[in-house]
Design an enzyme around this catalytic site. Structure first.
Site, short mmCIF file in Angstrom:
data_model
loop_
_atom_site.label_atom_id
_atom_site.label_comp_id
_atom_site.label_asym_id
_atom_site.label_seq_id
_atom_site.Cartn_x
_atom_site.Cartn_y
_atom_site.Cartn_z
N LEU A 12 -55.27 93.48 -87.17
CA LEU A 12 -54.81 94.79 -86.67
C LEU A 12 -55.86 95.49 -85.81
O LEU A 12 -55.89 96.72 -85.72
CB LEU A 12 -54.35 95.68 -87.82
CG LEU A 12 -53.20 95.13 -88.67
CD1 LEU A 12 -52.83 96.14 -89.77
CD2 LEU A 12 -51.96 94.79 -87.82
N SER A 13 -56.73 94.69 -85.17
CA SER A 13 -57.75 95.32 -84.30
C SER A 13 -57.12 95.82 -83.00
O SER A 13 -57.65 96.68 -82.32
CB SER A 13 -58.85 94.30 -83.97
OG SER A 13 -58.29 93.21 -83.24
N LYS B 152 -61.20 80.99 -73.00
CA LYS B 152 -59.95 80.21 -72.93
C LYS B 152 -60.25 78.78 -72.47
O LYS B 152 -59.70 77.81 -72.99
CB LYS B 152 -58.95 80.88 -71.97
CG LYS B 152 -58.38 82.18 -72.50
CD LYS B 152 -57.62 81.98 -73.82
CE LYS B 152 -57.04 83.28 -74.34
NZ LYS B 152 -56.36 83.12 -75.65
N SER C 69 -54.28 80.67 -70.81
CA SER C 69 -54.13 81.69 -69.77
C SER C 69 -54.33 81.10 -68.39
O SER C 69 -55.12 80.17 -68.20
CB SER C 69 -55.18 82.78 -70.00
OG SER C 69 -55.30 83.60 -68.87
N TYR D 15 -50.44 81.28 -69.88
CA TYR D 15 -49.61 82.44 -69.52
C TYR D 15 -50.03 82.98 -68.16
O TYR D 15 -51.21 82.95 -67.82
CB TYR D 15 -49.84 83.59 -70.49
CG TYR D 15 -49.69 83.33 -71.94
CD1 TYR D 15 -50.26 84.20 -72.86
CD2 TYR D 15 -49.00 82.23 -72.45
CE1 TYR D 15 -50.15 83.99 -74.23
CE2 TYR D 15 -48.87 82.01 -73.81
CZ TYR D 15 -49.45 82.90 -74.69
OH TYR D 15 -49.33 82.70 -76.04
N SER E 268 -54.27 104.33 -60.46
CA SER E 268 -55.17 103.89 -59.38
C SER E 268 -54.79 102.45 -59.03
O SER E 268 -54.77 101.59 -59.91
CB SER E 268 -56.63 103.92 -59.86
OG SER E 268 -57.01 105.24 -60.16
N ASP F 226 -61.25 90.94 -60.26
CA ASP F 226 -59.86 90.65 -59.88
C ASP F 226 -59.82 89.47 -58.91
O ASP F 226 -60.59 89.43 -57.95
CB ASP F 226 -59.22 91.85 -59.19
CG ASP F 226 -58.60 92.80 -60.19
OD1 ASP F 226 -58.44 93.99 -59.86
OD2 ASP F 226 -58.27 92.36 -61.32
N ASN G 96 -54.25 97.08 -68.40
CA ASN G 96 -53.28 96.34 -67.59
C ASN G 96 -52.34 97.26 -66.81
O ASN G 96 -52.10 98.42 -67.17
CB ASN G 96 -52.45 95.40 -68.50
CG ASN G 96 -53.33 94.31 -69.12
OD1 ASN G 96 -53.38 94.16 -70.34
ND2 ASN G 96 -54.03 93.54 -68.29
N LEU G 97 -51.78 96.69 -65.74
CA LEU G 97 -50.98 97.47 -64.79
C LEU G 97 -49.75 98.11 -65.41
O LEU G 97 -49.53 99.32 -65.26
CB LEU G 97 -50.55 96.56 -63.62
CG LEU G 97 -49.64 97.20 -62.58
CD1 LEU G 97 -50.36 98.33 -61.84
CD2 LEU G 97 -49.13 96.17 -61.58
N GLY H 199 -49.42 91.40 -82.54
CA GLY H 199 -49.77 91.82 -81.17
C GLY H 199 -48.57 91.79 -80.24
O GLY H 199 -47.44 91.53 -80.66
N TYR I 56 -63.95 86.40 -71.06
CA TYR I 56 -62.61 86.17 -71.64
C TYR I 56 -62.04 84.85 -71.11
O TYR I 56 -61.66 83.98 -71.89
CB TYR I 56 -61.66 87.32 -71.29
CG TYR I 56 -60.21 86.93 -71.48
CD1 TYR I 56 -59.41 86.62 -70.38
CD2 TYR I 56 -59.66 86.84 -72.75
CE1 TYR I 56 -58.09 86.22 -70.55
CE2 TYR I 56 -58.34 86.45 -72.93
CZ TYR I 56 -57.56 86.13 -71.82
OH TYR I 56 -56.26 85.74 -72.00
C1 WQD Z 1 -52.69 93.11 -62.49
C2 WQD Z 1 -52.90 93.68 -61.11
C3 WQD Z 1 -55.03 94.76 -60.82
C4 WQD Z 1 -54.38 98.10 -63.53
C5 WQD Z 1 -53.90 89.90 -67.13
C6 WQD Z 1 -54.49 89.80 -68.49
C7 WQD Z 1 -55.16 88.48 -68.68
C8 WQD Z 1 -54.23 87.35 -68.30
C9 WQD Z 1 -53.69 87.54 -66.90
C10 WQD Z 1 -53.14 86.41 -70.22
C11 WQD Z 1 -54.32 93.45 -60.59
C12 WQD Z 1 -53.88 95.76 -60.67
C13 WQD Z 1 -54.20 96.94 -62.80
C14 WQD Z 1 -54.48 99.33 -62.85
C15 WQD Z 1 -54.18 98.19 -60.76
N1 WQD Z 1 -53.14 87.24 -69.19
N2 WQD Z 1 -54.09 97.00 -61.45
N3 WQD Z 1 -54.36 99.34 -61.48
O1 WQD Z 1 -55.99 91.34 -64.38
O2 WQD Z 1 -53.99 89.88 -63.77
O3 WQD Z 1 -54.92 89.96 -66.15
O4 WQD Z 1 -53.05 88.82 -66.87
O5 WQD Z 1 -53.99 85.69 -70.58
O6 WQD Z 1 -55.50 88.39 -70.05
O7 WQD Z 1 -55.41 90.85 -68.63
O8 WQD Z 1 -53.64 91.89 -65.18
O9 WQD Z 1 -52.37 93.99 -65.37
O10 WQD Z 1 -54.91 94.10 -65.44
O11 WQD Z 1 -53.78 93.58 -63.30
O12 WQD Z 1 -54.08 98.22 -59.52
O13 WQD Z 1 -54.64 100.44 -63.45
O14 WQD Z 1 -52.74 95.10 -61.17
O15 WQD Z 1 -56.03 95.03 -59.84
O16 WQD Z 1 -54.24 93.24 -59.19
P1 WQD Z 1 -54.69 90.75 -64.75
P2 WQD Z 1 -53.68 93.47 -64.90
#
Ligand code: WQD
Length: 338
Positions: A34-35, A155, A126, A178, A217, A299, A200-201, A11, A151
């Protein structure tokens, strides 16, 4: 050479950790179903480190498959456990799958560690265990809030399972909490490879810039933050990978002070969504097409780490900047579309 089992090692974070482990002289066996990754990653790791890790195609939530794995590799001296599903939104839609997969894989690994008298495990935890902290930055003594998603709850439950396990067995644990891992290896041979539409962003940004997605978005700009968008502690995946090697050595060298230790693995810097976009446009030279839309359910508004305990006790500190992260993510995306 000490053999380390890395579950989920194909991963995003796992593959970068395997690179650092092999560069540090460890022998690695990857167990992955490998999922959410592909076997090509194993060859890329070999190209980076000139050493191919052992690979076992295993679903660790399957009890007999996990038992066979440990019997075949009875010379494992420690485990780094990444194998879990990790999409916050998906966990809301499929809670039973998340509880079954994330909890059973850990339980199977722990049961076999006891059978084979393997003591050290580094666990992929996390910052989601903190929910929306009332006080920022968040440190390891900050109260754990009720999880915002299945999720995040898996954890929290896994941390409780591990804690109880250390009281009844000789297993020792370091749980690394993390924050937001992004970026890619400097070779651009490994990186984040989300299957389907990214949750993710960072991958959504790079895929938009690459023309794979029409626009990004931005989920809300009406939060109580300086520019109205959510704040996160983004950390380079290589800095995060190195933290696992430091944690492993702490256990192998019997330097732990408790049978279970928790460390926030973050930079201590909070950046907003717009900060990340600005950094990406600066480092990539691309103008990003994005639109402010409504908030995303689940969020939290803002979170960033107080990494003091990891810096001083673990002897690890994040080194890379946000610009390093966004540039490396773009270099990886460009390599992918070649
Ligand atoms: C970050 C920011 C969204 C996508 C991740 C992992 C989670 C944990 C913590 C490890 C938020 C914004 C996102 C998009 C956006 N890590 N966003 N448009 O939600 O903090 O969680 O980190 O365990 O497992 O998923 O990360 O990257 O989804 O979002 O505006 O298309 O970006 O609203 O503010 P998140 P993210």
């Amino acid at each position: 050479m000490s053999k380390i089992l890395v579950t989920g090692g194909a991963g995003f974070i796992g593959s970068h950790t395997v690179v650092e482990l092999q560069n540090s002289g460890f022998e690695v066996v990857i167990a992955d179903n490998l999922s959410n990754s592909n076997e090509q990653v194993i060859s890329q790791i070999a190209e980076i480190t000139s050493k191919k890790p052992l690979f076992e195609l295993v679903d660790l939530a399957n009890e007999s498959a996990c038992k066979n794995l440990f019997e075949k590799h009875s010379d494992i001296v420690a485990v780094i456990h990444f194998a879990a599903s990790k999409a916050v939104g998906e966990s809301v839609e499929k809670p039973l799958f998340y509880y079954q997969n994330n909890l059973c894989s850990l339980l199977n690994v722990l049961e076999n560690m006891v059978i084979h008298a393997i003591k050290p495990i580094v666990f992929s935890s996390s910052c989601t265990v903190y929910g929306q902290p009332k006080i920022l930055p968040v440190d390891e003594q900050s109260p754990l809030q009720p999880a915002e998603s299945p999720y995040g709850n898996t954890k929290q439950i896994c941390e409780e399972i591990l804690s109880d396990c250390t009281k009844a067995t000789s297993i020792h644990v370091i749980a690394l909490r993390y924050f937001n891992p992004i970026g890619a290896h400097e070779t651009a041979l490994i990186g984040e490879l989300p299957l389907g539409v990214p949750n993710n962003l960072m991958p959504f940004i790079t895929q938009t810039a690459a023309g794979i997605r029409e626009k990004l978005s931005v989920f809300g700009n009406d939060y109580n933050t300086p520019d109205g968008t959510c704040i996160r502690d983004y950390i380079h995946v290589v800095d995060l990978a190195k933290a696992h090697v430091v944690a492993l050595n702490r256990m192998l060298n019997h330097q732990q002070k408790q049978s279970i230790e928790y460390f926030n693995v973050g930079t201590g810097n909070g950046f907003s969504v717009l900060d990340v976009i600005k950094s990406f446009e600066k480092t990539s030279g691309q103008t990003l097409n994005y639109q402010i839309v409504g908030r995303r359910a689940g969020d939290i508004e803002q979170i960033w780490a107080n990494p003091k305990f990891a810096n001083e006790e673990l002897g690890w500190k994040a080194e890379k900047s946000l610009d390093d992260m966004t540039l490396s993510a773009w270099n990886w995306q460009k390599k992918l579309i070649q």
